[in-house]
Design a protein around this motif. Structure first.
Motif, PDB file in Angstrom:
ATOM      1  N   ALA A   1      43.321  11.871  36.467  1.00 47.17           N
ATOM      2  CA  ALA A   1      43.756  13.108  35.818  1.00 47.17           C
ATOM      3  C   ALA A   1      43.955  12.844  34.338  1.00 47.17           C
ATOM      4  CB  ALA A   1      45.052  13.621  36.452  1.00 47.17           C
ATOM      5  N   LYS A   2      43.634  13.824  33.527  1.00 43.01           N
ATOM      6  CA  LYS A   2      43.785  13.695  32.085  1.00 43.01           C
ATOM      7  C   LYS A   2      44.786  14.723  31.573  1.00 43.01           C
ATOM      8  CE  LYS A   2      39.202  11.766  31.106  1.00 43.01           C
ATOM      9  NZ  LYS A   2      39.710  10.474  30.570  1.00 43.01           N
ATOM     10  N   VAL A   3      45.527  14.319  30.540  1.00 42.55           N
ATOM     11  CA  VAL A   3      46.523  15.193  29.918  1.00 42.55           C
ATOM     12  C   VAL A   3      46.299  15.176  28.418  1.00 42.55           C
ATOM     13  CG1 VAL A   3      48.984  15.568  29.478  1.00 42.55           C
ATOM     14  CG2 VAL A   3      48.233  14.745  31.728  1.00 42.55           C
ATOM     15  N   ASN A   4      46.158  16.355  27.823  1.00 44.92           N
ATOM     16  CA  ASN A   4      46.061  16.492  26.373  1.00 44.92           C
ATOM     17  C   ASN A   4      47.476  16.533  25.816  1.00 44.92           C
ATOM     18  OD1 ASN A   4      45.967  17.694  23.700  1.00 44.92           O
ATOM     19  ND2 ASN A   4      43.827  18.190  24.121  1.00 44.92           N
ATOM     20  N   LEU A   5      47.914  15.434  25.231  1.00 45.19           N
ATOM     21  CA  LEU A   5      49.299  15.322  24.787  1.00 45.19           C
ATOM     22  C   LEU A   5      49.617  16.250  23.630  1.00 45.19           C
ATOM     23  CD1 LEU A   5      49.838  11.466  25.028  1.00 45.19           C
ATOM     24  CD2 LEU A   5      50.459  13.229  26.678  1.00 45.19           C
ATOM     25  N   GLN A   6      48.650  16.489  22.765  1.00 44.79           N
ATOM     26  CA  GLN A   6      48.889  17.412  21.655  1.00 44.79           C
ATOM     27  C   GLN A   6      49.159  18.814  22.184  1.00 44.79           C
ATOM     28  OE1 GLN A   6      45.638  17.910  18.873  1.00 44.79           O
ATOM     29  NE2 GLN A   6      47.016  18.511  17.230  1.00 44.79           N
ATOM     30  N   MET A   7      48.355  19.229  23.152  1.00 43.56           N
ATOM     31  CA  MET A   7      48.537  20.551  23.741  1.00 43.56           C
ATOM     32  C   MET A   7      49.857  20.628  24.495  1.00 43.56           C
ATOM     33  SD  MET A   7      45.985  22.632  26.294  1.00 43.56           S
ATOM     34  CE  MET A   7      44.667  22.475  25.057  1.00 43.56           C
TER      35      MET A   7
ATOM     36  N   GLN B   1      52.812  20.901  22.138  1.00 42.36           N
ATOM     37  CA  GLN B   1      52.853  22.167  21.410  1.00 42.36           C
ATOM     38  C   GLN B   1      53.083  23.359  22.329  1.00 42.36           C
ATOM     39  OE1 GLN B   1      49.144  22.297  19.229  1.00 42.36           O
ATOM     40  NE2 GLN B   1      49.862  20.872  17.655  1.00 42.36           N
ATOM     41  N   GLU B   2      52.533  23.296  23.548  1.00 45.73           N
ATOM     42  CA  GLU B   2      52.548  24.474  24.408  1.00 45.73           C
ATOM     43  C   GLU B   2      53.187  24.243  25.774  1.00 45.73           C
ATOM     44  OE1 GLU B   2      48.570  25.914  24.763  1.00 45.73           O
ATOM     45  OE2 GLU B   2      48.142  25.709  22.621  1.00 45.73           O
ATOM     46  N   GLY B   3      53.523  22.998  26.101  1.00 46.94           N
ATOM     47  CA  GLY B   3      54.032  22.702  27.434  1.00 46.94           C
ATOM     48  C   GLY B   3      55.392  23.328  27.697  1.00 46.94           C
TER      49      GLY B   3
ATOM     50  N   ASP C   1      56.346  19.743  30.619  1.00 48.23           N
ATOM     51  CA  ASP C   1      55.475  19.627  31.772  1.00 48.23           C
ATOM     52  C   ASP C   1      54.051  19.297  31.327  1.00 48.23           C
ATOM     53  OD1 ASP C   1      53.711  20.485  34.039  1.00 48.23           O
ATOM     54  OD2 ASP C   1      55.653  20.967  34.917  1.00 48.23           O
ATOM     55  N   CYS C   2      53.437  18.312  31.984  1.00 48.98           N
ATOM     56  CA  CYS C   2      52.100  17.854  31.603  1.00 48.98           C
ATOM     57  C   CYS C   2      50.981  18.659  32.250  1.00 48.98           C
ATOM     58  CB  CYS C   2      51.942  16.374  31.926  1.00 48.98           C
ATOM     59  SG  CYS C   2      52.893  15.296  30.833  1.00 48.98           S
ATOM     60  N   GLY C   3      51.303  19.685  33.002  1.00 50.65           N
ATOM     61  CA  GLY C   3      50.266  20.584  33.487  1.00 50.65           C
ATOM     62  C   GLY C   3      49.869  20.383  34.933  1.00 50.65           C
ATOM     63  N   ASP C   4      48.989  21.283  35.393  1.00 53.99           N
ATOM     64  CA  ASP C   4      48.633  21.343  36.805  1.00 53.99           C
ATOM     65  C   ASP C   4      47.662  20.246  37.242  1.00 53.99           C
ATOM     66  OD1 ASP C   4      50.252  23.553  37.128  1.00 53.99           O
ATOM     67  OD2 ASP C   4      48.624  24.995  36.826  1.00 53.99           O
ATOM     68  N   GLU C   5      46.766  19.800  36.350  1.00 48.55           N
ATOM     69  CA  GLU C   5      45.767  18.815  36.771  1.00 48.55           C
ATOM     70  C   GLU C   5      46.422  17.531  37.238  1.00 48.55           C
ATOM     71  OE1 GLU C   5      42.145  16.060  34.947  1.00 48.55           O
ATOM     72  OE2 GLU C   5      42.690  17.908  33.895  1.00 48.55           O
ATOM     73  N   VAL C   6      47.310  16.980  36.430  1.00 49.12           N
ATOM     74  CA  VAL C   6      47.960  15.734  36.816  1.00 49.12           C
ATOM     75  C   VAL C   6      48.936  15.980  37.954  1.00 49.12           C
ATOM     76  CG1 VAL C   6      49.856  15.859  35.125  1.00 49.12           C
ATOM     77  CG2 VAL C   6      49.051  13.635  35.942  1.00 49.12           C
ATOM     78  N   SER C   7      49.519  17.175  38.016  1.00 49.54           N
ATOM     79  CA  SER C   7      50.421  17.512  39.118  1.00 49.54           C
ATOM     80  C   SER C   7      49.680  17.481  40.450  1.00 49.54           C
ATOM     81  CB  SER C   7      51.034  18.900  38.891  1.00 49.54           C
ATOM     82  OG  SER C   7      51.744  19.327  40.027  1.00 49.54           O
TER      83      SER C   7
ATOM     84  N   ARG D   1      55.730  17.146  39.563  1.00 52.93           N
ATOM     85  CA  ARG D   1      55.364  17.460  38.185  1.00 52.93           C
ATOM     86  C   ARG D   1      55.569  16.214  37.335  1.00 52.93           C
ATOM     87  NH1 ARG D   1      52.575  21.989  38.609  1.00 52.93           N
ATOM     88  NH2 ARG D   1      52.632  22.051  36.314  1.00 52.93           N
ATOM     89  N   VAL D   2      54.778  16.075  36.285  1.00 49.73           N
ATOM     90  CA  VAL D   2      54.921  14.958  35.357  1.00 49.73           C
ATOM     91  C   VAL D   2      55.485  15.505  34.059  1.00 49.73           C
ATOM     92  CG1 VAL D   2      53.737  13.154  34.064  1.00 49.73           C
ATOM     93  CG2 VAL D   2      52.998  13.706  36.387  1.00 49.73           C
TER      94      VAL D   2
END
Length: 340
Positions: free
Chosen positions: A118-124, A127-129, A145-151, A166-167
């Motif tokens: 799984a990949k997480v765009n840390l900048q996004m 800014q938006e998490g 929250d690092c998003g649904d993909e890594v979750s 959740r991460v």
């Protein structure tokens, strides 16, 4: 150091009060506040994900929050259940298989035995998490929250999709957790001490000789990685770290906050992702590393053997493998206190 604490430590490590007196006598020619060389740094370790796979490095920046190597910061990610409770290797030993590699603004999560990654765009994310609250053994923390993909990926790996995790990632603008005071029994922990997602403090030190001495008591020897230290020292005597009030590596100065009381995590073998059925090395440590006094601390750590030390930092800078380790001793500074 109080008589109660001195005696307790002496009995626990098998050196006895007489040995402490001998140490002081042998060093009587040294000024009480001088630095003493005890060994060298043999390993420096960063754990980007709490309970995840370690990153062994040759050099690291010692910051107020812990070690940092480029974008990798120690324990800057945590895993929580959807409802907010922390997930560690204690509950899910397979978490010790998870590696986080950061390249630019992309964090890649992968694990031995897991399908895909799984990949997480840390900048996004920063800014938006979505900001979330969590809890680390009673201490409230925040993260994004690092998003649904890594979750989805991690939920499948850890729980076969039956529970959602959740991460969270430490956002630089969110409140930073101050190291826990344990009912203010430990005066070496200051209000200025900071930490991200480690249990108590940003630095944890162990020594090779203490692991080796422990292994003489075990039927099946264990590796030092069971204890998840950030700093590993070679060349000192077993359990000598109990007596280190301050540790200096290069220009960096660490302050001992207190001994490290051990939970069940060392029973997890990070190379197999399983717990030892005999609960070792925890059971053996309980036979000789349980604190006997003072009474209040002995009650607090009644089932938690002591192994290694946890440190705060007074002077930040760069540390490297191979550098000399210098210390100032508790036994030669009688006004120094672990506890009040």
């Amino acid at each position: 150091m109080s008589q109660g604490w001195s005696a307790a430590v002496g009995v626990g490590v098998g050196v006895g009060v007489g040995a402490l007196v001998a140490w002081a006598w042998r060093r009587s020619a040294l000024p009480p506040d001088s630095w003493e060389e005890v060994g060298v740094v043999s390993e420096l370790v960063v754990y980007p994900l709490k309970s995840g796979r370690p990153l062994y490095v040759q050099e690291a920046e010692a910051t107020e929050h812990g070690f940092s190597v480029g974008p990798h910061r120690d324990r800057s990610f945590i895993v929580i259940l959807k409802e907010g409770s922390l997930v560690t290797g204690r509950q899910k030993p397979k978490l010790t298989f998870v590696t986080v590699k950061i390249d630019g603004e992309t964090a890649t999560f992968e694990a031995e035995g897991a399908e895909g990654h799984a990949k997480v765009n840390l900048q996004m994310v920063t800014q938006e998490g979505e900001a979330r609250d969590a809890d680390i053994f009673g201490a409230p923390v925040k993260g994004v929250d690092c998003g649904d993909e890594v979750s989805r990926w991690l939920s499948e790996f850890l729980y076969q999709g039956r529970r959602e995790v959740r991460v969270l990632y430490r956002h630089p603008e969110l409140d930073r957790r101050v190291a826990r005071h344990e009912e203010r029994e430990f005066p070496q922990i200051l209000d200025t001490d900071k930490v991200i997602y480690a249990d108590v403090s940003p630095y944890h030190l162990i020594t090779e000789s203490s692991v080796e001495e422990l292994n003489t008591r075990l039927e099946k020897p264990v590796k030092g990685n069971r204890f998840r230290g950030n700093i590993v020292v070679r060349g000192s005597k077993p359990y000598d770290e109990d007596d280190w009030a301050y540790v200096k590596i290069g220009e960096v100065v660490f302050r001992m906050l207190r001994p490290c009381d051990r939970c069940s995590f060392p029973t997890v073998d990070p190379e197999t992702g399983t717990k030892d059925p005999a609960k070792e090395p925890q059971q053996t440590l309980k036979a000789y590393r349980i604190l006997k006094s003072p009474e209040k601390l002995a009650k607090l750590w009644a089932t938690s053997p002591l192994f290694g030390t946890i440190l705060g930092i007074d002077t930040c800078g760069t540390v490297s493998v191979g550098e000399k380790v210098l210390v100032k001793r508790i036994s030669r500074n009688p006004k120094w206190r672990y506890w009040r």
